[in-house]
Design an enzyme around this catalytic site. Structure first.
Site, PDB file in Angstrom:
ATOM      1  N   ALA A  20       0.839  -1.195   0.000  1.00 40.66           N
ATOM      2  CA  ALA A  20       0.000   0.000   0.000  1.00 40.66           C
ATOM      3  C   ALA A  20       0.875   1.246   0.000  1.00 40.66           C
ATOM      4  O   ALA A  20       1.807   1.352   0.800  1.00 40.66           O
ATOM      5  CB  ALA A  20      -0.907  -0.021   1.217  1.00 40.66           C
ATOM      6  N   CYS A 103      -2.883  -8.920   5.626  1.00 33.34           N
ATOM      7  CA  CYS A 103      -2.776  -7.555   6.150  1.00 33.34           C
ATOM      8  C   CYS A 103      -3.033  -7.513   7.658  1.00 33.34           C
ATOM      9  O   CYS A 103      -4.069  -7.978   8.139  1.00 33.34           O
ATOM     10  CB  CYS A 103      -3.759  -6.639   5.436  1.00 33.34           C
ATOM     11  SG  CYS A 103      -3.684  -4.971   6.091  1.00 33.34           S
ATOM     12  N   ASN A 203       8.377 -15.200   1.014  1.00 32.15           N
ATOM     13  CA  ASN A 203       8.440 -13.759   1.269  1.00 32.15           C
ATOM     14  C   ASN A 203       8.921 -13.526   2.698  1.00 32.15           C
ATOM     15  O   ASN A 203       8.607 -14.307   3.593  1.00 32.15           O
ATOM     16  CB  ASN A 203       7.043 -13.162   1.039  1.00 32.15           C
ATOM     17  CG  ASN A 203       6.900 -11.713   1.504  1.00 32.15           C
ATOM     18  OD1 ASN A 203       5.978 -11.383   2.246  1.00 32.15           O
ATOM     19  ND2 ASN A 203       7.785 -10.856   1.069  1.00 32.15           N
TER      20      ASN A 203
HETATM   21  C1  LIG Z   1       4.563  -0.167   3.227  1.00 32.62           C
HETATM   22  C2  LIG Z   1       4.039  -1.582   3.120  1.00 32.62           C
HETATM   23  C3  LIG Z   1       2.787  -1.800   2.593  1.00 32.62           C
HETATM   24  C4  LIG Z   1       2.295  -3.114   2.475  1.00 32.62           C
HETATM   25  N1  LIG Z   1       1.074  -3.321   1.886  1.00 32.62           N
HETATM   26  C5  LIG Z   1       0.675  -4.595   1.629  1.00 32.62           C
HETATM   27  C6  LIG Z   1      -0.487  -4.850   0.841  1.00 32.62           C
HETATM   28  O1  LIG Z   1      -1.173  -3.933   0.360  1.00 32.62           O
HETATM   29  N2  LIG Z   1      -0.826  -6.163   0.632  1.00 32.62           N
HETATM   30  C7  LIG Z   1      -0.095  -7.200   1.134  1.00 32.62           C
HETATM   31  O2  LIG Z   1      -0.440  -8.365   0.899  1.00 32.62           O
HETATM   32  N3  LIG Z   1       1.003  -6.976   1.862  1.00 32.62           N
HETATM   33  C8  LIG Z   1       1.410  -5.715   2.105  1.00 32.62           C
HETATM   34  N4  LIG Z   1       2.586  -5.511   2.772  1.00 32.62           N
HETATM   35  C9  LIG Z   1       3.384  -6.670   3.221  1.00 32.62           C
HETATM   36  C10 LIG Z   1       4.442  -7.028   2.195  1.00 32.62           C
HETATM   37  O3  LIG Z   1       3.855  -7.392   0.965  1.00 32.62           O
HETATM   38  C11 LIG Z   1       5.334  -8.195   2.676  1.00 32.62           C
HETATM   39  O4  LIG Z   1       4.545  -9.329   2.911  1.00 32.62           O
HETATM   40  C12 LIG Z   1       6.076  -7.871   3.973  1.00 32.62           C
HETATM   41  O5  LIG Z   1       6.561  -6.534   3.980  1.00 32.62           O
HETATM   42  C13 LIG Z   1       7.254  -8.831   4.211  1.00 32.62           C
HETATM   43  O6  LIG Z   1       8.156  -8.778   3.136  1.00 32.62           O
HETATM   44  P1  LIG Z   1       9.565  -7.972   3.239  1.00 32.62           P
HETATM   45  O7  LIG Z   1      10.301  -8.551   4.395  1.00 32.62           O
HETATM   46  O8  LIG Z   1      10.227  -8.230   1.912  1.00 32.62           O
HETATM   47  O9  LIG Z   1       9.231  -6.536   3.490  1.00 32.62           O
HETATM   48  C14 LIG Z   1       3.072  -4.210   2.928  1.00 32.62           C
HETATM   49  C15 LIG Z   1       4.327  -3.962   3.477  1.00 32.62           C
HETATM   50  C16 LIG Z   1       4.826  -2.677   3.568  1.00 32.62           C
HETATM   51  C17 LIG Z   1       6.207  -2.460   4.133  1.00 32.62           C
END
Ligand SMILES: Cc1cc2nc3c(=O)[nH]c(=O)nc-3n(C[C@H](O)[C@H](O)[C@H](O)COP(=O)(O)O)c2cc1C
Length: 346
Positions: A20, A103, A203
Site C-alpha cells: 500500500a 494484512c 516472502n
Molecule cells: C509499506 C508496506 C505496505 C504493504 N502493503 C501490503 C499490501 O497492500 N498487501 C499485502 O499483501 N502486503 C502488504 N505488505 C506486506 C508485504 O507485501 C510483505 O509481505 C512484507 O513486507 C514482508 O516482506 P519484506 O520482508 O520483503 O518486506 C506491505 C508492506 C509494507 C512495508
C-alpha cells in the site's frame, strides 16, 4: 491461462510485493525494468470496488508493460469479493487476482479482512471458491503463518487454500501478532512447499541478492517476493536475478545512477497521478529511501522534503551532486546499513 502457464516458474520468478502506498504503477514499471518478473498491485478493498469508489478504482490502473500483473483484493464477504474480482477482471483485465489474507492493519482486521480471515479457515475457503468461480483468470493468495501464535499453522492454511482453488500461494511467515518483529521463519516456507503442489512464493526479510539465493536453497520455494528490500532500491531485483542464476553480482549503483533513477521514478509518478503537487508530496517517502545512507543524507532529505515540484527536486539533487563531486561531503550517516552506503564507500 493457468498460473503455471502465465509465470516463468523455471527461473524462480521474482515478485515485487503488494505494498500500500508503494507498489503503485510507476514503481511497478521501474521494478519490472530492473528484473522483477511479476508485480502485484497494492491491496484494494472489495467494498470500495463494488461501490465504485473513485479513489479505490484509481488503484486498479496499470500499464501493459507491467504484465504479468496481479490485482490484490481484500474483504471478508465471499459474495462481495467475487463481485469485485469479476469487475476488476472485466474492467481492467489483470493477469490474475490475488487475495490478501495477510494484512495486519487494525482497520482491516477488525472487519475480518486481511489476516483477520485467518481466524476462520472455513471463511478463507469460501472466499477463495467464490473469487475463483467469478473469473476465468487464476486466483492466488497471500497469507501470513496464522493470526497469532495459537493459530500458527501455515501448512494447514496452505492446504485449505489449495483445496479451495488457489493456484499459487505466497507465505510471509510471521503471524498477525508478530507484525514485523523478529525474523521471518523461512522453515515454514519449506514446510509449506513440501505440503502443497501449487507454486509457493517465499516472502520475508530479503535484503540482497544473496538472501534471495539463500531463501531458494533453504526452502525450495518456486518464487521469491520482495517488499521492504525494494524501497529506494529497485536494483535489488537485478542483483537477485544474478544471484539466482549464478552470475557475478552487478556493482551497486553509484550516486549519479541512484539520482537518475529516483528522478525517472518521480517523473513517472507525476505523469501517472492527476494532481502533480500531491504526487510530489507523496513521493517524499521514496526520496527518503533513495537518499538513505548517503553522506550528509539527513541535510539532503531536509532540503528534499521542502520541494513541491520536479524542477525543485532536480535542482536540489544536482546541487548535492556538485558538492559530492567536489568532495565537500564527508562521512556516511551513522548506523546506516543501507546499501547506498556500501555503494558510496566503493
Ligand atoms: C509499506 C508496506 C505496505 C504493504 N502493503 C501490503 C499490501 O497492500 N498487501 C499485502 O499483501 N502486503 C502488504 N505488505 C506486506 C508485504 O507485501 C510483505 O509481505 C512484507 O513486507 C514482508 O516482506 P519484506 O520482508 O520483503 O518486506 C506491505 C508492506 C509494507 C512495508
Amino acid at each position: 491461462m493457468t498460473i503455471r502457464e502465465l509465470i516463468p516458474w523455471k527461473r524462480t520468478p521474482l515478485y515485487l510485493a503488494p505494498q500500500a502506498g508503494v507498489s503503485e504503477s510507476p514503481f511497478r514499471r521501474l521494478c519490472r525494468a530492473f528484473g522483477a518478473d511479476v508485480v502485484v498491485s497494492e491491496f484494494v478493498s472489495a467494498e470500495g470496488i463494488c461501490q465504485g469508489n473513485e479513489r479505490t478504482l484509481e488503484y486498479l490502473r496499470f500499464d501493459e508493460a507491467e504484465r504479468p500483473i496481479g490485482v490484490q483484493i481484500f474483504g471478508a464477504d465471499p459474495q462481495r469479493m467475487a463481485e469485485a474480482a469479476a469487475f476488476v477482471h472485466e474492467t481492467f483485465g489483470p493477469d490474475f487476482i490475488d487475495i490478501n489474507f495477510g494484512c495486519p492493519v487494525k482497520k482491516v482486521v477488525k472487519r475480518n479482512g486481511g489476516s483477520g480471515c485467518l481466524r476462520d479457515l472455513e471463511l478463507v475457503a469460501r472466499i477463495i471458491r467464490a473469487v475463483a468461480a467469478a473469473t476465468p483468470i487464476p486466483t492466488t493468495v497471500k497469507v501470513r503463518s496464522g493470526f497469532d501464535q495459537a493459530t500458527r499453522d501455515p501448512v494447514r492454511i496452505g492446504l485449505v487454500c489449495e483445496e479451495a482453488g488457489a493456484e499459487a500461494i505466497c507465505l510471509h511467515p510471521r503471524t498477525r501478532t508478530d507484525m514485523y518483529s523478529g525474523q521471518a521463519r523461512w522453515e515454514e516456507i519449506a514446510a509449506l512447499k513440501q505440503a502443497v503442489s501449487i507454486p509457493v512464493i517465499g516472502n520475508g526479510d530479503i535484503r540482497s541478492g544473496e538472501d534471495a539465493l539463500r531463501m531458494r536453497t533453504e526452502t525450495g520455494c518456486d518464487g521469491i517476493m520482495i517488499a521492504r528490500g525494494s524501497h529506494g532500491d529497485p536494483w535489488i531485483f537485478r542483483e537477485a536475478r544474478a544471484a539466482l542464476d549464478g552470475q557475478p553480482l552487478p556493482t551497486e549503483p553509484d550516486v549519479e545512477e541512484r539520482f537518475e533513477v529516483c528522478l525517472d521514478h518521480a517523473r513517472k509518478t507525476i505523469a501517472f497521478e492527476r494532481d502533480s503537487r500531491r504526487a510530489v508530496l507523496e513521493f517524499r517517502k521514496h526520496l527518503g529511501w533513495y537518499t538513505k545512507g548517503l553522506p550528509s543524507g539527513r541535510d539532503l532529505r531536509q532540503e528534499l522534503f521542502e520541494v513541491t515540484s520536479i524542477e525543485e527536486m532536480q535542482e536540489r539533487l544536482a546541487g548535492y551532486l556538485d558538492r559530492y563531486r567536489a568532495g565537500e561531503l564527508r562521512g556516511m550517516e551513522s548506523g546506516s546499513e543501507h546499501r547506498a552506503a556500501a555503494a558510496v564507500r566503493m
